[in-house]
Design an enzyme around this catalytic site. Structure first.
Site, PDB file in Angstrom:
ATOM      1  N   HIS A   1     -62.288  77.447 -15.988  1.00  0.00           N
ATOM      2  CA  HIS A   1     -61.860  76.054 -16.139  1.00  0.00           C
ATOM      3  C   HIS A   1     -61.825  75.616 -17.601  1.00  0.00           C
ATOM      4  O   HIS A   1     -61.327  74.546 -17.922  1.00  0.00           O
ATOM      5  CB  HIS A   1     -62.690  75.107 -15.251  1.00  0.00           C
TER       6      HIS A   1
ATOM      7  N   ASP B   1     -64.789  81.246 -11.372  1.00  0.00           N
ATOM      8  CA  ASP B   1     -64.755  80.419 -12.574  1.00  0.00           C
ATOM      9  C   ASP B   1     -65.161  81.206 -13.823  1.00  0.00           C
ATOM     10  O   ASP B   1     -65.924  80.731 -14.654  1.00  0.00           O
ATOM     11  CB  ASP B   1     -65.643  79.162 -12.404  1.00  0.00           C
TER      12      ASP B   1
ATOM     13  N   SER C   1     -69.726  74.157 -20.756  1.00  0.00           N
ATOM     14  CA  SER C   1     -69.047  75.083 -19.853  1.00  0.00           C
ATOM     15  C   SER C   1     -68.737  76.405 -20.531  1.00  0.00           C
ATOM     16  O   SER C   1     -68.123  76.428 -21.590  1.00  0.00           O
ATOM     17  CB  SER C   1     -67.737  74.472 -19.368  1.00  0.00           C
TER      18      SER C   1
END
Lengths: 462, 459
Positions: free
Chosen positions: A88, A118, A197
């Protein structure tokens, strides 16, 4: 099947940080803790390989394709410059710039992405030998053990936070676009924020044990990382093949507890069987209990065990025949199913600028939601209110089934039909779309407006 | 006979002169106001609103203006009192003011489908003799001044009030529709509309009836006037009580259509004379049984040519079908791939709506379920082969809620008993009450996905 957990992907928030960064307190200056030797040593082992990632992402919104700078984190895993981050963060990006721990800016290319877990892998555009991290084992993790999270919370590069593992195997159900069927998550109270992230979660020995990826919206001290054991396998597959190949038979699993809390019932519940999928065609029915695949027992009494069961199906060789041992009531049934390759979770997307709309491939999930009898057509992901498609009545969410009576098979098929019509300068084009339970004709008038060039000319003639 | 046209002409001129010169004088306004105010009452109600998607129901109290249109207690009120998925309960009519108020219980009458008003009948043991308005239908012209009488808000004790307004537009197709120019206050909806000659020509309203495309008008934001011609027939012959309403009244063909706009006709190489494109054929509907296909163009229905070119027009077709009558077989002239074709369709009864759906409440599971009606099937895009019951309510703290079930979930099986409808559900529960299983696996559908819920019923 009801999961009300409100995980949020760090991506959207990461994209938003750039706008609101000035409003955020830059209060990282309190990290003074020189006393804590082991923590500092662990940090030192990883920090040189930490990467601040600035991808330019392609965003399809309002019927247009735009580009947007996002921010994320990552870490170098090899001396030749492979970098692990989240899908992402780096997925759907046109370019990726990395800032290394010594502030150097290096471009990177996306080697491959895997939306199902992911995970994304980048390769730094450099011939220099890079510092890299050591990957540990997440299987050995225990709740309570100290971990550090490194990354760029709210874009603030080189940040370190400390906490403990809260839970080693948190199950998160599907939440909007966040569908990670093969992940159980490491839950930690180490501060994780948008921008973290893709950054590493590190144990006290300085080994990476997880890839930080999610937070719980509205909660504090509740962050989630992808276990490094899951990530490692995906990273290896991406470096080897550019992507992960998985098998698919078209069933949904549910934990045994959904039907009974009697622990003597082993296996996993098959809760849904897709149309036109291998399992359904072979005779598997919803409510069947799968007890073994190719003679190997499968069990998921609790939802935390579901990712492993899904993985055992995904790991079957694509195109092979799998022997499913199924319990149907008291009866035992053996069913042979030929596996197919699982399609990508995210369909590719494209902009049709002249008509002012964007469309995406119909994924199995979209087909199921739209109750399509088969996977066909393309999904209109946005229609620019000023465009000729919107004027004709095309709407976001429509599934475009035919163009001038010709069936639209997929996005490539539609691109070809669109191109033909652009080149032949056809004036009227009839689209047949599905909208919810109904179908509708949409006539696009693609004739160039006569007045427009006139006005432009007038503007130039000062 | 020869003098008649002249007579009409003269009176029209006279009216024109009067209206053109006259706005309302204060005196005239006062006199009109005094005349209609006694017929204005207040309708009090509790409304039960059901969300068609989740099945959740909420109750709230409300009030609106009522207009006494017959001295025996027939009251007209805004059509929104009775809309899909909402039903008013405990209706009362409050008549009179200034300490002399009297309240009567009222019964809702079957809602007309061609004008967005409802009628209530005030109930009394003795015959009523209430003040009422009498309508004098007269056409209005654009720009003409009108007065609307309504009620002020609650904080102003619902005092009657008069507002002046003008006719902003007169739309002629598919039927004459008057738009007013001011924003209509809530307490003025269904208030009498009076012209400069003092005639009560209609009532104010906020949109057309649903069958006429009411939603289009809500979006337009224009207040309307419903002219007396639209509803006088209901005053003369009041509709039946709501309880006795029969769905057989309304005929159904089972197609969704789009108008054949000229551009569409050009595309298909057809004459630009309008028509209706069949965009969707509802499975198992009369149209489907007659072999109608999506893409067919309806040129005539029951011998009546359909020459539609505007989005709004398709609603006139809906009305035509509804009025044709259940069970009637009529010819429908189609164009398929440009070639004429006539099919015979036998109209069926409009399928029940979610509001009228059969419902069953189970105390042990703590939920109530209802059949999946055609409208819900379309709204939620539930495939034809999905048979079950949809949860309308779950009791807070009940077995179903503890088991994470919620409104909108479609139950497909209770334990080993398949559930295809309310009857199945009841039968299954009867059997389960005998065996009293400690846990019950409910097979259900949530959106596009099926799965199980494990319940622990307290038998």
């Amino acid at each position: 099947m009801m999961h009300l957990k409100k995980g949020i992907s760090l991506r959207r928030a990461a994209a938003a940080w750039a706008v609101c960064a000035v409003l955020l307190p830059t209060g990282c200056a309190t990290v003074l803790g020189g006393q804590d030797g082991p923590v500092i040593r662990a940090k030192e082992r990883v920090a040189p390989a930490l990467v601040h990632i600035r991808p330019v992402k392609e965003v399809f919104a309002g019927g247009k394709k735009t580009e947007m700078l996002a921010v994320g984190s990552g870490f170098i895993i090899s001396p030749d410059g492979y970098v692990v981050t989240n899908e992402h963060v780096a997925g759907e990006s046109s370019s990726v710039q990395c800032v290394l721990s010594d502030h150097r800016e290096v471009n990177a290319k996306v080697v491959g992405t895997d939306a199902d877990t992911d995970i994304a892998v980048l390769k730094l555009d450099t011939t220099e030998k890079m510092p890299w991290v050591k990957m540990g084992r997440s299987a050995n993790l225990q709740a309570g053990q100290t971990v550090l999270a490194l990354g760029s919370p709210h874009g603030l590069a080189r940040s370190v936070s400390k906490g403990i593992v809260s839970v080693t195997d948190r199950y998160l159900g599907d939440e909007g676009q966040m569908i990670s069927p093969f992940n159980d998550w490491i839950q930690t109270d180490a501060a994780i924020n948008p921008g973290n992230s893709g950054g590493p979660l590190v144990n006290i020995r300085g080994e990476v044990v997880g890839v930080n990826a999610r937070i719980l919206n509205g909660a504090e001290s509740v962050g989630f990382a992808i276990p490094i054991d899951t990530a490692r396998e995906v990273v290896e597959a991406i470096i080897r093949d550019g992507r992960v190949h998985r098998s698919w038979i078209g069933v949904t699993f549910q934990e045994m507890m959904a039907k009974t809390d009697d622990p003597s019932h082993l296996g996993v519940v098959i809760s849904d069987v897709e149309r036109l999928a291998p399992a359904g065609e072979a005779g598997v029915k919803p409510g069947d209990v799968l007890v073994a695949i190719n003679g190997k027992a499968v069990n998921a009494r609790f939802e935390e065990e579901l990712p492993a069961v899904r993985k055992s199906v995904a790991d079957l060789p694509v195109g092979s025949t799998a022997e499913l041992s199924v319990k149907r009531g008291e009866e035992k049934v053996d069913i042979s199913v030929k596996t197919e390759e699982k399609t990508a979770q995210k369909g590719s997307q494209a902009e049709f600028g002249e008509w002012g709309f964007t469309a995406t491939d119909v994924t199995p999930e979209i087909a199921r939601r739209a109750q399509l009898p088969e996977r066909t057509g393309v999904l209109v992901s946005g229609a620019n209110p000023g465009g000729i498609a919107a004027r004709a009545g095309l709407q976001e969410g429509d599934i475009l089934l035919t163009v001038d009576g010709q069936k639209v098979n997929d996005l490539d098929g539609f691109k070809a039909l669109y191109k033909e019509r652009r080149e032949s300068q056809k004036k009227l084009i009839m689209l047949f779309v599905q909208r919810g339970a109904l179908t509708r004709f949409v006539l696009v008038n693609a004739a160039p407006e006569a007045a427009q060039p006139e006005e432009e000319n007038a503007g130039h003639a000062e | 006979m020869r003098s008649k046209p002249l007579l009409i002409l003269l009176s029209a001129v006279a009216a024109f002169t009067a209206a053109a010169q006259d706005d309302f004088t204060a005196q005239a306004l006062e006199s009109h106001f005094e005349r209609v105010v006694p017929a204005i009452c207040q309708v009090l109600f509790t409304q039960e609103v059901t969300d068609p998607r989740t099945g959740e129901t909420v109750r709230r109290n409300g009030d609106c203006l009522g207009l006494i249109v017959r001295k025996d207690g027939l009251v007209m009120a805004q059509g929104h009192l009775s809309v899909e998925n909402s039903a008013p309960v405990d209706l009362r009519v409050r008549v009179g003011r200034g300490g002399a108020e009297k309240e009567y219980p009222a019964a809702l009458l079957h809602k007309p489908n061609d004008v967005n008003v409802v009628f209530l009948q005030a109930q009394s043991d003795t015959p009523l003799n209430l003040p009422c308005v009498t309508f004098s239908p007269q056409p209005l012209r654009v720009g003409e001044p009108v007065a609307v009488v309504g009620l002020a808000g609650e904080t102003l004790d619902f005092e009657p009030a008069v507002f002046t307004d003008r006719v902003a537009a007169v739309i002629t197709q598919p039927r004459t529709t008057y738009c007013l120019s001011n924003n209509l206050r809530f307490g003025c909806i269904t208030g009498p509309v009076i012209n400069t000659r003092g005639a009560v020509v209609g009532v104010s309203g906020i949109d057309l009836s649903r069958a006429e495309g009411g939603e289009l008008y809500t979006r337009s934001g224009h207040p309307l006037m419903y002219q007396a011609e639209l509803f006088q027939k209901y005053i003369d012959n009041p509709p039946a009580r709501e309880e006795s309403k029969k769905a057989e009244d309304t005929a159904w063909l089972g197609v969704f259509t789009q108008p054949l706009k000229n551009e569409y006709a050009e595309y298909w190489g057809l004459e630009k004379t309008g028509g209706l494109i069949v965009s969707t054929v509802v499975p198992d509907s009369p149209a489907a049984k007659a072999g109608v296909q999506s893409g067919d163009i309806i040129k005539a229905f029951d011998g009546k040519p359909q020459k539609f070119t505007q989005d709004r027009d398709v609603l006139a077709f809906t009305k035509l079908v509804r009025d044709t009558g259940t069970g009637k077989t009529v010819p429908m002239d189609l164009l398929r791939d440009g070639k004429p074709l006539t099919v015979q369709v036998t109209l069926a009864t409009l399928p029940r709506s979610a509001q009228e759906a059969a419902e069953f409440e189970d105390a042990v599971l703590g939920l109530s379920v209802r059949e999946i009606t055609r409208d819900v099937r379309i709204a939620l895009n539930i495939a034809e082969d999905v048979r079950g019951v949809i949860i309308r309510k779950v009791k807070s703290g009940g077995t179903a809620q503890i088991g994470k079930m919620r409104p909108g979930v479609i139950i497909l099986a209770l334990g080993d008993y398949p559930v295809t409808g309310i009857a199945d559900f009841q039968q299954a529960m009867t059997k389960l009450r005998e065996t009293k299983p400690a846990e019950l696996a409910v097979f259900a559908r949530v959106g596009p996905q099926t799965g199980f819920f494990r319940l622990k019923p307290k038998w």
